[in-house]
Design an enzyme around this catalytic site. Structure first.
Site, mmCIF file in Angstrom:
data_model
loop_
_atom_site.group_PDB
_atom_site.id
_atom_site.type_symbol
_atom_site.label_atom_id
_atom_site.label_comp_id
_atom_site.label_asym_id
_atom_site.label_seq_id
_atom_site.Cartn_x
_atom_site.Cartn_y
_atom_site.Cartn_z
ATOM 1 C CG HIS A 267 -2.066 0.850 1.278
ATOM 2 N ND1 HIS A 267 -2.448 1.634 0.228
ATOM 3 C CD2 HIS A 267 -2.931 1.154 2.294
ATOM 4 C CE1 HIS A 267 -3.492 2.373 0.587
ATOM 5 N NE2 HIS A 267 -3.799 2.107 1.841
ATOM 6 C CG HIS A 308 -4.095 0.507 -8.122
ATOM 7 N ND1 HIS A 308 -5.444 0.443 -7.894
ATOM 8 C CD2 HIS A 308 -3.594 1.367 -7.201
ATOM 9 C CE1 HIS A 308 -5.751 1.240 -6.891
ATOM 10 N NE2 HIS A 308 -4.642 1.808 -6.448
ATOM 11 C CG ASP A 365 3.119 5.390 -3.752
ATOM 12 O OD1 ASP A 365 3.212 6.619 -3.620
ATOM 13 O OD2 ASP A 365 2.361 4.689 -3.077
HETATM 14 N N1 ACO Z 1 5.113 -7.113 -10.167
HETATM 15 C C1 ACO Z 1 4.972 -8.341 -10.736
HETATM 16 N N2 ACO Z 1 3.800 -9.002 -10.817
HETATM 17 C C2 ACO Z 1 2.722 -8.396 -10.328
HETATM 18 C C3 ACO Z 1 2.774 -7.127 -9.739
HETATM 19 C C4 ACO Z 1 4.033 -6.466 -9.653
HETATM 20 N N3 ACO Z 1 4.152 -5.260 -9.105
HETATM 21 N N4 ACO Z 1 1.537 -6.757 -9.311
HETATM 22 C C5 ACO Z 1 0.732 -7.774 -9.624
HETATM 23 N N5 ACO Z 1 1.437 -8.765 -10.235
HETATM 24 C C6 ACO Z 1 0.899 -10.020 -10.787
HETATM 25 C C7 ACO Z 1 0.604 -11.008 -9.670
HETATM 26 O O1 ACO Z 1 1.685 -11.859 -9.415
HETATM 27 C C8 ACO Z 1 -0.596 -11.744 -10.220
HETATM 28 O O2 ACO Z 1 -0.143 -12.704 -11.145
HETATM 29 P P1 ACO Z 1 -0.972 -14.083 -11.337
HETATM 30 O O3 ACO Z 1 -2.339 -13.681 -11.806
HETATM 31 O O4 ACO Z 1 -0.182 -14.805 -12.368
HETATM 32 O O5 ACO Z 1 -0.982 -14.750 -9.996
HETATM 33 C C9 ACO Z 1 -1.357 -10.672 -11.018
HETATM 34 O O6 ACO Z 1 -0.358 -9.702 -11.389
HETATM 35 C C10 ACO Z 1 -2.439 -9.980 -10.215
HETATM 36 O O7 ACO Z 1 -1.865 -9.540 -9.021
HETATM 37 P P2 ACO Z 1 -2.633 -9.472 -7.646
HETATM 38 O O8 ACO Z 1 -1.652 -9.495 -6.523
HETATM 39 O O9 ACO Z 1 -3.737 -10.489 -7.639
HETATM 40 O O10 ACO Z 1 -3.270 -8.068 -7.783
HETATM 41 P P3 ACO Z 1 -3.910 -7.285 -6.615
HETATM 42 O O11 ACO Z 1 -4.922 -6.432 -7.217
HETATM 43 O O12 ACO Z 1 -4.328 -8.180 -5.515
HETATM 44 O O13 ACO Z 1 -2.663 -6.438 -6.051
HETATM 45 C C11 ACO Z 1 -1.075 -4.757 -5.718
HETATM 46 C C12 ACO Z 1 -2.434 -5.114 -6.324
HETATM 47 C C13 ACO Z 1 -1.016 -5.189 -4.242
HETATM 48 C C14 ACO Z 1 -0.931 -3.225 -5.730
HETATM 49 C C15 ACO Z 1 0.046 -5.415 -6.524
HETATM 50 O O14 ACO Z 1 -0.030 -5.017 -7.871
HETATM 51 C C16 ACO Z 1 1.446 -5.151 -5.959
HETATM 52 O O15 ACO Z 1 1.878 -5.833 -5.032
HETATM 53 N N6 ACO Z 1 2.154 -4.085 -6.500
HETATM 54 C C17 ACO Z 1 3.452 -3.734 -5.988
HETATM 55 C C18 ACO Z 1 3.297 -2.895 -4.718
HETATM 56 C C19 ACO Z 1 2.788 -1.496 -4.996
HETATM 57 O O16 ACO Z 1 3.261 -0.800 -5.868
HETATM 58 N N7 ACO Z 1 1.802 -1.076 -4.168
HETATM 59 C C20 ACO Z 1 1.215 0.255 -4.249
HETATM 60 C C21 ACO Z 1 -0.204 0.183 -4.714
HETATM 61 S S1 ACO Z 1 -0.864 1.776 -4.909
HETATM 62 C C22 ACO Z 1 -1.142 2.296 -3.353
HETATM 63 O O17 ACO Z 1 -1.541 1.592 -2.463
HETATM 64 C C23 ACO Z 1 -0.862 3.651 -3.086
#
Ligand code: ACO
Length: 429
Positions: A267, A308, A365
Site C-alpha cells: 500500500h 493496482h 508511487d
Molecule cells: N510485479 C509483478 N507481478 C505483479 C505485480 C508487480 N508489481 N503486481 C501484480 N502482479 C501479478 C501477480 O503476481 C498476479 O499474477 P498471477 O495472476 O499470475 O498470480 C497478477 O499480477 C495480479 O496480481 P494481484 O496481486 O492479484 O493483484 P492485486 O490487485 O491483488 O494487487 C497490488 C495489487 C497489491 C498493488 C500489486 O499489484 C502489488 O503488489 N504491487 C506492488 C506494490 C505497490 O506498488 N503497491 C502500491 C499500490 S498503490 C497504493 O496503495 C498507493
C-alpha cells in the site's frame, strides 16, 4: 423500466431468490446479497474483497478500466492543475468547492489547530532516535484522544468536524516533530503566516541558526503530491479507518489504525520500496534481470510501484506525477540517475507481454519518491508524506460513515480447523 434483479437458484435445495441490484451514480451495477444467508443459507466468500462493495460513498469515484479518478465529481487532472491542497481538503470534507470566504475561514481553522500539546513533544522524545517515523506516527496519532478529549461527543456533528480539522492540521506538525527527533533538532513550531504546505516544509527543515527560505518549486510540488494522495475511495487504509470507526471508536484511534495499514509495502509503503528497488537495480543494464525476477512465480520480488487493485490502465495520478518529476528536477537543477532508471524500467515493463497481459501499469508511487528525494525528504518519511495527505480522505470517509447509520463491520469466515474434540489434561497428553 423496472429495477434489475438477479435470479439465483440453488439446485440442491430447489430454493430460489431474486436479488436486487443497486446502481450508484457511476460505476458497475452491484448485487445486494444481504438476504442470502437467511433465505438460501449461504454466505459469500471473497478474500481481499475483490468483488465486494462495503459501503455507499459520494466522495471519490474511480473507473479503473478507463484510468479515471474524481474527487466529489471533479477530475483529478483539473484539481491538480488549478486547485491547492487545502481547497481540495475542503471539497473532500464537505462535498463542495468553497467560496473565497469559506476557504479563508477553513484556512484560519486549520492554521489555528496546527500546534500540538507540549506533552506530545515529550512523548515523541521518548522514542529511540532511529525509530521508523511511521511507527511513531501511529503511536502519537493514537494518543491524540488522550490529549483532545474535550469535545468528543461523536453524536455531535460539530465535535466530529472539529476532530477532523484537528487531525488535518496537526498531522504535518507531528510528522515534522518525528523527523526532527530523529535528526536531534529542536522543536520547530508551526508558523501561522505560511500556507499548509509551506508551513510543513518550514517545520521540517528550518534550524534556529539560520534563516530558512521556502523554495516555491518545492512547496508547489509537495502541494501537488498532497492533492494526488488525498483520497482513493475504499483502499486498504480507508477501509481500516471505516472498520474501526464502525465499532464507535474515537476518530484518532481510527486514523492511527489507518496509518498502520498504510505502512505496508503493498500500500503506502510502496513509495519507499520503489527507491530501494531502484537502488538495488543500480543500472539500466540490470533492468531486464529484475523484470525477469518480477515475472518469476518462484521469486517473491515484485516491481514496486507497479500494479493496482482497481486500475487496469495507467493510474491517472502516475501520469501527473511523472510530468511533475521532470519539471521539479529541471527547475531545481538536479539530475537524478534514478529518474532515468525508472523511465527505462517503465518503458521495458510496458512493452513486456507479462505486464501488458496482466494490465500492470505504474501506480501513484512509482515516481513520487523521486520528487520527495529531490525535495530533500528522507526515504523513511515518504509514507509519512502519504499519511499527511490521506488524513483528509480518512477523516472525510469517517465523517461520511458517522453521518449514516452503519452496522459494525464484521466479516464471516470459512472455517478450516478441526471439528469438535475433547480436552485432555496435560499430564495425560
Ligand atoms: N510485479 C509483478 N507481478 C505483479 C505485480 C508487480 N508489481 N503486481 C501484480 N502482479 C501479478 C501477480 O503476481 C498476479 O499474477 P498471477 O495472476 O499470475 O498470480 C497478477 O499480477 C495480479 O496480481 P494481484 O496481486 O492479484 O493483484 P492485486 O490487485 O491483488 O494487487 C497490488 C495489487 C497489491 C498493488 C500489486 O499489484 C502489488 O503488489 N504491487 C506492488 C506494490 C505497490 O506498488 N503497491 C502500491 C499500490 S498503490 C497504493 O496503495 C498507493
Amino acid at each position: 423500466m423496472s429495477d434489475p434483479r438477479v435470479y439465483i437458484k440453488d439446485e440442491s435445495s430447489g430454493k430460489s431468490l431474486d436479488l436486487p441490484v443497486i446502481r450508484g451514480t457511476e460505476g458497475e451495477p452491484t448485487l445486494v446479497i444481504k438476504s442470502l444467508p437467511s433465505t438460501l443459507g449461504y454466505f459469500t466468500y471473497d478474500p481481499g474483497f475483490t468483488a465486494t462493495a462495503s459501503c455507499t460513498s459520494s466522495i471519490t469515484f474511480i473507473d479503473g478500466g478507463k484510468g479515471i479518478l474524481r474527487y466529489r465529481g471533479y477530475p483529478i487532472e483539473q484539481l491538480a492543475a488549478g486547485s491547492n491542497f487545502l481547497e481540495v481538503a475542503y471539497l473532500l470534507l464537505t462535498g463542495e468547492l468553497p467560496s473565497g470566504d469559506e476557504l479563508d475561514e477553513f484556512h484560519h481553522d486549520i492554521t489555528y489547530h496546527t500546534m500540538i500539546h507540549e506533552k506530545l513533544n515529550t512523548f515523541i522524545s521518548g522514542f529511540h532516535y532511529d525509530a521508523h517515523p511511521m511507527a511513531m506516527m501511529a503511536g502519537v496519532v493514537g494518543s491524540l484522544s488522550a490529549f483532545y478529549h474535550d469535545k468528543m461527543d461523536m453524536e455531535n456533528p460539530e465535535h466530529r468536524m472539529l476532530a477532523a480539522k484537528r487531525m488535518i492540521a496537526k498531522m504535518p506538525t507531528i510528522a515534522a516533530a518525528c523527523y526532527r527527533h530523529h535528526m536531534g533538532w529542536p522543536t520547530a513550531y508551526p508558523k501561522n503566516t505560511l500556507n499548509f504546505t509551506e508551513r510543513f516544509l518550514h517545520m521540517m527543515f528550518s534550524v534556529p541558526s539560520e534563516p530558512y527560505d521556502i523554495n516555491p518549486v518545492a512547496a508547489k510540488a509537495l502541494d501537488l503530491l498532497f492533492i494526488l494522495h488525498a483520497d482513493h475511495e475504499q483502499n486498504a487504509s480507508t477501509s481500516t479507518v471505516r472498520l474501526v470507526g464502525s465499532t464507535g471508536a474515537n476518530p484518532y484511534a481510527c486514523v492511527a489504525a489507518g496509518i498502520s495499514a498504510l505502512w505496508g509495502p503493498a500500500h503506502g509503503g510502496a513509495n519507499e520500496a520503489v527507491l530501494k528497488m531502484l537502488d538495488e537495480i543500480g543500472d539500466v543494464s540490470n533492468v531486464g534481470k529484475f523484470i525477469d525476477r518480477a515475472k518469476d512465480k518462484n521469486d517473491p520480488f515484485r516491481l514496486m510501484g507497479f500494479g493496482h487493485r482497481v486500475y487496469k490502465n495507467y493510474d491517472p495520478r502516475a501520469s501527473i506525477i511523472r510530468a511533475a518529476a521532470y519539471e521539479v528536477l529541471e527547475e531545481l537543477g538536479t539530475r537524478d540517475p534514478l529518474m532515468d532508471l525508472a523511465m527505462e524500467l517503465e518503458r521495458i515493463a510496458l512493452e513486456d507481454e507479462y505486464f501488458v497481459s496482466k494490465k500492470l501499469y505504474p501506480n501513484v508511487d512509482f515516481y513520487s519518491g523521486i520528487i520527495y528525494k529531490a525535495l530533500g525528504i528522507p526515504r523513511s518519511m515518504f509514507t509519512v508524506m502519504f499519511a499527511i495527505a490521506r488524513t483528509v480522505g480518512w477523516v472525510s470517509q469517517w465523517l461520511e460513515q458517522e453521518g449514516t447509520p452503519t452496522p459494525i463491520g464484521r466479516p464471516r469466515q470459512v472455517y478450516s480447523g478441526p471439528g469438535e474434540r475433547q480436552y485432555v489434561p496435560v499430564e495425560t497428553r
